[in-house]
Design a protein around this motif. Sequence first.
Motif, mmCIF file in Angstrom:
data_model
loop_
_atom_site.group_PDB
_atom_site.id
_atom_site.type_symbol
_atom_site.label_atom_id
_atom_site.label_comp_id
_atom_site.label_asym_id
_atom_site.label_seq_id
_atom_site.Cartn_x
_atom_site.Cartn_y
_atom_site.Cartn_z
ATOM 1 N N ASN A 237 80.623 44.024 44.814
ATOM 2 C CA ASN A 237 79.593 43.127 44.297
ATOM 3 C C ASN A 237 79.372 41.953 45.242
ATOM 4 N N GLY A 238 78.178 41.393 45.171
ATOM 5 C CA GLY A 238 77.869 40.208 45.951
ATOM 6 C C GLY A 238 78.623 39.002 45.429
ATOM 7 N N ARG A 239 78.808 38.049 46.280
ATOM 8 C CA ARG A 239 79.455 36.785 45.924
ATOM 9 C C ARG A 239 78.477 35.652 46.223
ATOM 10 N N SER A 240 78.621 34.568 45.515
ATOM 11 C CA SER A 240 77.795 33.400 45.826
ATOM 12 C C SER A 240 78.679 32.160 45.796
ATOM 13 N N ALA A 241 78.278 31.188 46.586
ATOM 14 C CA ALA A 241 79.016 29.929 46.659
ATOM 15 C C ALA A 241 78.028 28.810 46.961
ATOM 16 N N THR A 242 78.326 27.627 46.467
ATOM 17 C CA THR A 242 77.534 26.448 46.781
ATOM 18 C C THR A 242 78.304 25.631 47.810
ATOM 19 N N VAL A 243 77.652 25.333 48.919
ATOM 20 C CA VAL A 243 78.310 24.686 50.046
ATOM 21 C C VAL A 243 77.629 23.349 50.333
ATOM 22 N N PRO A 244 78.403 22.247 50.430
ATOM 23 C CA PRO A 244 77.786 20.960 50.796
ATOM 24 C C PRO A 244 77.368 20.977 52.264
ATOM 25 N N LEU A 245 76.176 20.412 52.554
ATOM 26 C CA LEU A 245 75.651 20.414 53.916
ATOM 27 C C LEU A 245 75.770 19.066 54.626
ATOM 28 N N ASN A 246 76.179 18.048 53.925
ATOM 29 C CA ASN A 246 76.347 16.751 54.577
ATOM 30 C C ASN A 246 77.641 16.099 54.091
ATOM 31 N N ARG A 247 78.038 15.020 54.737
ATOM 32 C CA ARG A 247 79.333 14.403 54.436
ATOM 33 C C ARG A 247 79.427 13.795 53.040
ATOM 34 N N ASN A 248 78.338 13.233 52.534
ATOM 35 C CA ASN A 248 78.411 12.621 51.207
ATOM 36 C C ASN A 248 78.155 13.636 50.098
ATOM 37 N N ARG A 249 78.015 14.897 50.458
ATOM 38 C CA ARG A 249 77.893 16.014 49.524
ATOM 39 C C ARG A 249 76.696 15.909 48.573
ATOM 40 N N SER A 250 75.626 15.272 49.040
ATOM 41 C CA SER A 250 74.438 15.149 48.199
ATOM 42 C C SER A 250 73.459 16.307 48.414
ATOM 43 N N ILE A 251 73.628 17.049 49.491
ATOM 44 C CA ILE A 251 72.769 18.196 49.768
ATOM 45 C C ILE A 251 73.635 19.450 49.777
ATOM 46 N N HIS A 252 73.218 20.427 48.991
ATOM 47 C CA HIS A 252 73.984 21.668 48.881
ATOM 48 C C HIS A 252 73.102 22.867 49.210
ATOM 49 N N ALA A 253 73.727 23.907 49.675
ATOM 50 C CA ALA A 253 73.048 25.183 49.913
ATOM 51 C C ALA A 253 73.787 26.259 49.132
ATOM 52 N N LYS A 254 73.046 27.207 48.608
ATOM 53 C CA LYS A 254 73.673 28.312 47.901
ATOM 54 C C LYS A 254 73.721 29.507 48.844
ATOM 55 N N LYS A 255 74.895 30.065 48.986
ATOM 56 C CA LYS A 255 75.124 31.183 49.902
ATOM 57 C C LYS A 255 75.398 32.444 49.091
ATOM 58 N N ASN A 256 74.641 33.493 49.327
ATOM 59 C CA ASN A 256 74.858 34.785 48.685
ATOM 60 C C ASN A 256 75.244 35.784 49.765
ATOM 61 N N HIS A 257 76.331 36.516 49.539
ATOM 62 C CA HIS A 257 76.778 37.474 50.544
ATOM 63 C C HIS A 257 77.654 38.556 49.903
ATOM 64 N N PHE A 258 77.951 39.573 50.684
ATOM 65 C CA PHE A 258 78.895 40.609 50.288
ATOM 66 C C PHE A 258 80.146 40.434 51.143
ATOM 67 N N PRO A 259 81.313 40.474 50.542
ATOM 68 C CA PRO A 259 82.550 40.215 51.293
ATOM 69 C C PRO A 259 82.959 41.418 52.144
ATOM 70 N N LEU A 260 82.154 41.716 53.159
ATOM 71 C CA LEU A 260 82.398 42.864 54.025
ATOM 72 C C LEU A 260 82.308 42.439 55.481
ATOM 73 N N LYS A 261 82.982 43.164 56.346
ATOM 74 C CA LYS A 261 82.831 43.006 57.790
ATOM 75 C C LYS A 261 82.396 44.342 58.347
ATOM 76 N N LEU A 262 81.526 44.300 59.330
ATOM 77 C CA LEU A 262 81.101 45.527 59.986
ATOM 78 C C LEU A 262 82.281 46.161 60.710
ATOM 79 N N ALA A 263 82.281 47.466 60.779
ATOM 80 C CA ALA A 263 83.361 48.167 61.468
ATOM 81 C C ALA A 263 83.466 47.757 62.919
ATOM 82 N N CYS A 264 82.351 47.368 63.511
ATOM 83 C CA CYS A 264 82.400 46.970 64.918
ATOM 84 C C CYS A 264 83.192 45.685 65.111
ATOM 85 N N SER A 265 83.515 44.992 64.023
ATOM 86 C CA SER A 265 84.308 43.776 64.150
ATOM 87 C C SER A 265 85.805 44.054 64.099
#
Length: 109
Positions: A62-90
């Motif tokens: 399943n996909g995972r999501s996380a909210t990540v602060p983008l600045n030092r005072n943590r007033s701006i956040h970004a939501k990250k959606n991803h799958f916890p996988l690495k390509l075989a080439c890695s």
Amino acid sequence: MDVADGLTNGAVGKLSHVELGDQNRVLRVWLLFPNGAGAKARGKVAGYANSKGISREMVPINGRSATVPLNRNRSIHAKKNHFPLKLACSLTIHKSQRGTFDEIVYKYS
């Protein structure tokens, strides 16, 4: 459906199916792991996989999501959606030692 139980870091599998939801968004990806990896996860979703016509040998990720602060005072956040996988080439040479692979792809840049 949270079924990543039983998989360990470094498990090597083959992407076999991508399950899409509304607006063609990826809901989950299904991988085929050799040597019985993910048996617990497969058991949890066997009925669901069968109803969707997905092989009971595959393990859903399943996909995972996380909210990540983008600045030092943590007033701006970004939501990250991803799958916890690495390509075989890695896969590193160190990690691949003692591994047996049916096939590999190597690309010179």
